[in-house]
Design a protein around this motif. Structure first.
Motif, PDB file in Angstrom:
ATOM      1  N   GLU A 271       1.112  -0.960  -0.358  1.00  0.00           N
ATOM      2  CA  GLU A 271       0.293   0.079   0.028  1.00  0.00           C
ATOM      3  C   GLU A 271       0.921   0.929  -0.102  1.00  0.00           C
ATOM      4  O   GLU A 271       1.615   1.526   0.612  1.00  0.00           O
ATOM      5  N   ARG A 272       0.536   1.897  -1.139  1.00  0.00           N
ATOM      6  CA  ARG A 272       1.153   3.236  -0.627  1.00  0.00           C
ATOM      7  C   ARG A 272       0.730   4.648  -0.893  1.00  0.00           C
ATOM      8  O   ARG A 272      -0.599   4.760  -0.458  1.00  0.00           O
ATOM      9  N   LEU A 273       0.831   5.331   0.161  1.00  0.00           N
ATOM     10  CA  LEU A 273      -0.413   7.309  -0.111  1.00  0.00           C
ATOM     11  C   LEU A 273       0.529   7.609  -0.789  1.00  0.00           C
ATOM     12  O   LEU A 273       0.827   7.567  -1.929  1.00  0.00           O
ATOM     13  N   ALA A 274      -1.161   8.280  -1.171  1.00  0.00           N
ATOM     14  CA  ALA A 274      -1.522   9.020  -2.176  1.00  0.00           C
ATOM     15  C   ALA A 274      -0.284  10.714  -2.537  1.00  0.00           C
ATOM     16  O   ALA A 274      -0.417  10.038  -3.615  1.00  0.00           O
ATOM     17  N   TYR A 275       0.097  11.001  -1.371  1.00  0.00           N
ATOM     18  CA  TYR A 275       1.228  11.513  -1.278  1.00  0.00           C
ATOM     19  C   TYR A 275       2.061  11.737  -0.955  1.00  0.00           C
ATOM     20  O   TYR A 275       1.996  10.854   0.701  1.00  0.00           O
ATOM     21  N   PRO A 276       3.737  11.857  -1.202  1.00  0.00           N
ATOM     22  CA  PRO A 276       4.621  12.176   0.061  1.00  0.00           C
ATOM     23  C   PRO A 276       4.053  12.523   1.451  1.00  0.00           C
ATOM     24  O   PRO A 276       3.885  13.424   1.431  1.00  0.00           O
TER      25      PRO A 276
ATOM     26  N   ILE B  26       5.340  14.540   4.092  1.00  0.00           N
ATOM     27  CA  ILE B  26       6.457  16.423   4.073  1.00  0.00           C
ATOM     28  C   ILE B  26       7.446  16.339   4.865  1.00  0.00           C
ATOM     29  O   ILE B  26       6.869  15.977   6.513  1.00  0.00           O
ATOM     30  N   THR B  27       8.818  16.347   4.315  1.00  0.00           N
ATOM     31  CA  THR B  27       9.926  15.930   5.315  1.00  0.00           C
ATOM     32  C   THR B  27      10.645  17.018   5.801  1.00  0.00           C
ATOM     33  O   THR B  27      11.290  17.255   6.429  1.00  0.00           O
ATOM     34  N   GLU B  28      10.399  18.205   5.179  1.00  0.00           N
ATOM     35  CA  GLU B  28      11.253  19.164   4.805  1.00  0.00           C
ATOM     36  C   GLU B  28      10.454  20.583   6.158  1.00  0.00           C
ATOM     37  O   GLU B  28       9.364  20.543   6.100  1.00  0.00           O
ATOM     38  N   ASP B  29      10.985  21.032   6.260  1.00  0.00           N
ATOM     39  CA  ASP B  29      10.166  22.595   7.523  1.00  0.00           C
ATOM     40  C   ASP B  29       9.331  23.318   6.686  1.00  0.00           C
ATOM     41  O   ASP B  29      10.458  23.666   5.110  1.00  0.00           O
ATOM     42  N   PRO B  30       9.461  24.343   6.672  1.00  0.00           N
ATOM     43  CA  PRO B  30       8.311  24.342   8.316  1.00  0.00           C
ATOM     44  C   PRO B  30       7.779  23.128   8.925  1.00  0.00           C
ATOM     45  O   PRO B  30       6.771  22.990   9.807  1.00  0.00           O
ATOM     46  N   TYR B  31       6.911  22.928   7.676  1.00  0.00           N
ATOM     47  CA  TYR B  31       5.718  21.238   8.122  1.00  0.00           C
ATOM     48  C   TYR B  31       6.427  19.817   8.005  1.00  0.00           C
ATOM     49  O   TYR B  31       5.181  19.149   8.192  1.00  0.00           O
ATOM     50  N   GLY B  32       7.471  19.914   8.106  1.00  0.00           N
ATOM     51  CA  GLY B  32       7.996  18.315   8.109  1.00  0.00           C
ATOM     52  C   GLY B  32       7.365  17.418   9.331  1.00  0.00           C
ATOM     53  O   GLY B  32       7.845  18.444  10.456  1.00  0.00           O
ATOM     54  N   PHE B  33       6.926  16.580   9.794  1.00  0.00           N
ATOM     55  CA  PHE B  33       7.072  15.051  10.325  1.00  0.00           C
ATOM     56  C   PHE B  33       7.674  15.742  12.028  1.00  0.00           C
ATOM     57  O   PHE B  33       7.849  15.605  13.344  1.00  0.00           O
ATOM     58  N   GLN B  34       9.089  16.757  11.416  1.00  0.00           N
ATOM     59  CA  GLN B  34       9.994  15.983  12.720  1.00  0.00           C
ATOM     60  C   GLN B  34       9.694  17.380  13.906  1.00  0.00           C
ATOM     61  O   GLN B  34      10.023  17.964  14.988  1.00  0.00           O
ATOM     62  N   THR B  35       8.974  19.122  12.488  1.00  0.00           N
ATOM     63  CA  THR B  35       9.111  20.308  13.680  1.00  0.00           C
ATOM     64  C   THR B  35       6.923  20.572  14.112  1.00  0.00           C
ATOM     65  O   THR B  35       6.857  20.792  14.993  1.00  0.00           O
ATOM     66  N   VAL B  36       6.182  19.326  12.609  1.00  0.00           N
ATOM     67  CA  VAL B  36       4.826  19.124  13.742  1.00  0.00           C
ATOM     68  C   VAL B  36       4.666  17.769  13.536  1.00  0.00           C
ATOM     69  O   VAL B  36       4.442  17.227  12.371  1.00  0.00           O
ATOM     70  N   ASN B  37       4.187  17.723  15.216  1.00  0.00           N
ATOM     71  CA  ASN B  37       3.734  16.415  15.687  1.00  0.00           C
ATOM     72  C   ASN B  37       3.366  16.742  16.836  1.00  0.00           C
ATOM     73  O   ASN B  37       3.026  17.873  17.187  1.00  0.00           O
ATOM     74  N   VAL B  38       2.315  15.275  17.479  1.00  0.00           N
ATOM     75  CA  VAL B  38       1.807  15.780  18.993  1.00  0.00           C
ATOM     76  C   VAL B  38       2.673  16.458  19.318  1.00  0.00           C
ATOM     77  O   VAL B  38       1.962  17.184  20.621  1.00  0.00           O
ATOM     78  N   GLU B  39       3.926  15.827  19.693  1.00  0.00           N
ATOM     79  CA  GLU B  39       4.849  16.045  20.474  1.00  0.00           C
ATOM     80  C   GLU B  39       5.314  17.694  21.262  1.00  0.00           C
ATOM     81  O   GLU B  39       4.479  17.877  21.992  1.00  0.00           O
TER      82      GLU B  39
END
Length: 122
Positions: free
Chosen positions: A1-6, A8-21
């Motif tokens: 199964e594959r994601l419809a869209y890749p 996001i890995t880059e700032d400012p919206y990458g998962f390293q920055t925008v996450n629940v924690e």
């Protein structure tokens, strides 16, 4: 199964920055806003039940309606425009009532009179 869209890995919206924690510690985060709105809705069943009466408005970017369920009536007014708006509502059936903001827990609104009820929205 594959994601419809890749992912996001880059700032400012990458998962390293925008996450629940990280959003748990930001008072203006989308996560905390959504949690607050869910809490408001669960305290007021009128949001999902009862009647909905759309109110006539003098300003097309504004949507206004009343929700009524049991003995609770909520006035909902939304600015759907890109700029601040002013709207005048006919609210004489609620003469003498004072609207309160149940989302912000404050009372910045004047008492409803026989005159058109003016609201300024960002």
């Amino acid at each position: 199964e594959r994601l419809a869209y890749p992912v996001i890995t880059e700032d400012p919206y990458g998962f390293q920055t925008v996450n629940v924690e990280s959003q748990k510690h930001q008072s203006d985060s989308l996560l905390l806003w959504l949690r607050h709105m869910i809490s408001v809705r669960s305290k007021h069943p009128v949001f999902g039940r009862g009647t909905m009466d759309v109110l006539p408005v003098n300003n097309t970017p504004v949507l206004a309606f009343l929700r009524t369920y049991g003995d609770e009536t909520i006035l909902c007014v939304y600015n759907l425009g890109a700029t601040p708006q002013t709207v005048h509502l006919g609210m004489t059936q609620y003469l003498g009532f004072t609207p309160i903001d149940i989302v912000r827990h404050c009372n910045p609104f004047p008492v409803i009179t026989k005159d058109p009820y003016e609201m300024n929205m960002d």
